[in-house]
Design a protein around this motif. Structure first.
Motif, short mmCIF file in Angstrom:
data_model
loop_
_atom_site.label_atom_id
_atom_site.label_comp_id
_atom_site.label_asym_id
_atom_site.label_seq_id
_atom_site.Cartn_x
_atom_site.Cartn_y
_atom_site.Cartn_z
N LEU A 130 -6.38 -3.95 -7.74
CA LEU A 130 -6.00 -5.17 -7.02
C LEU A 130 -6.59 -6.38 -7.72
N GLU A 132 -7.86 -10.11 -8.55
CA GLU A 132 -8.51 -11.10 -7.70
C GLU A 132 -7.55 -12.26 -7.42
N THR A 134 -5.07 -12.21 -5.15
CA THR A 134 -3.72 -11.76 -4.79
C THR A 134 -3.38 -12.19 -3.37
N PRO A 135 -2.19 -12.75 -3.13
CA PRO A 135 -1.80 -13.08 -1.75
C PRO A 135 -1.78 -11.85 -0.85
N THR A 136 -2.03 -12.07 0.41
CA THR A 136 -2.16 -10.95 1.34
C THR A 136 -0.88 -10.13 1.42
N LEU A 137 0.27 -10.78 1.39
CA LEU A 137 1.53 -10.06 1.52
C LEU A 137 1.81 -9.15 0.32
N ILE A 139 -0.52 -7.52 -1.44
CA ILE A 139 -1.57 -6.53 -1.67
C ILE A 139 -1.02 -5.10 -1.66
#
Length: 227
Positions: A130, A132, A134-137, A139
């Protein structure tokens, strides 16, 4: 009887003995063993210098924790390079054109680098899945993509080596067949085709060495991420 161009990649056997085993054991006979003398001969000196330069190139950007892999990676590079070059000789068999053999090298070594990373630095090893910021959607999608890319690494290693050597051997056989067919019909074109074949053979010698180096270099990069 017309044989298929792909018959050269079939694992041959003689008196029930698979020749692939002999082809795998031959490279270790060709290299001299280090001696206990203070001064070595020219061949051993050149061999040691080449090994030193290779290890320096591979392990220069790596942490000291990865230096213990020097022996196995150097041995793997020498083995792959020798087998690839021996496969260019007439009436020989190239074991590295078999995907099973290449995956047999790639999967255990790749898995060892992953296990080393999970044991020594599990947080950083899992952090590669993942990026650093990264937008929540995104992930879940990125975790799946990075996981797939992680598990496809050994397959890419094996397929790359197999495909490059197989394509080179097929191209050499096609051009050689064309030269033999054109020789009684158009000798001048056949000579030109033979010149192209000679240049292609030189290219395949370079490809055989480069592919062995790339295989080990990518393994060292995977190791560098986990030490």
């Amino acid at each position: 009887m017309t044989l298929s161009f792909f018959d050269q990649f079939a694992s041959p056997s003689l008196l029930g003995i698979p020749l692939m085993g002999i082809a795998i054991l031959i490279p270790w006979v060709l290299y001299p063993s280090p001696s206990s003398r203070w001064l070595n001969n020219r061949l051993l000196t050149l061999q040691n210098w080449l090994m030193h330069q290779f290890m320096r190139q591979i392990f220069l950007p790596m942490n000291p924790a990865g230096y213990k892999w020097a022996l196995i990676l150097t041995s793997l590079m020498v083995f792959l390079m020798t087998v690839n070059l021996l496969g260019l000789l007439p009436y020989t068999f190239t074991p590295t054109t078999q995907l099973s053999l290449n995956l047999g090298f790639a999967v255990p070594l790749w898995l060892a680098t992953v296990i080393v990373g999970m044991r020594n630095q599990p947080t950083q090893a899992l952090g590669h899945l993942l990026p650093e910021g990264t937008p929540t959607l995104l992930i879940p999608v990125l975790v799946i993509i990075e996981t797939i890319s992680l598990f496809i690494r050994p397959l890419a290693l094996g397929v790359r080596l197999t495909a490059n050597l197989t394509a080179g051997h097929l191209l050499i056989q096609l051009i050689a067949t064309a030269a033999m067919v054109l020789l009684p019909l158009m000798p001048s074109v056949a000579i030109l085709t033979a010149l192209v074949l000679f240049l292609l053979t030189l290219l395949e010698v370079a490809v055989a060495m480069i592919q062995a180096y790339v295989f080990v270099l990518l393994l060292s990069l995977y190791l560098q991420e986990n030490v």
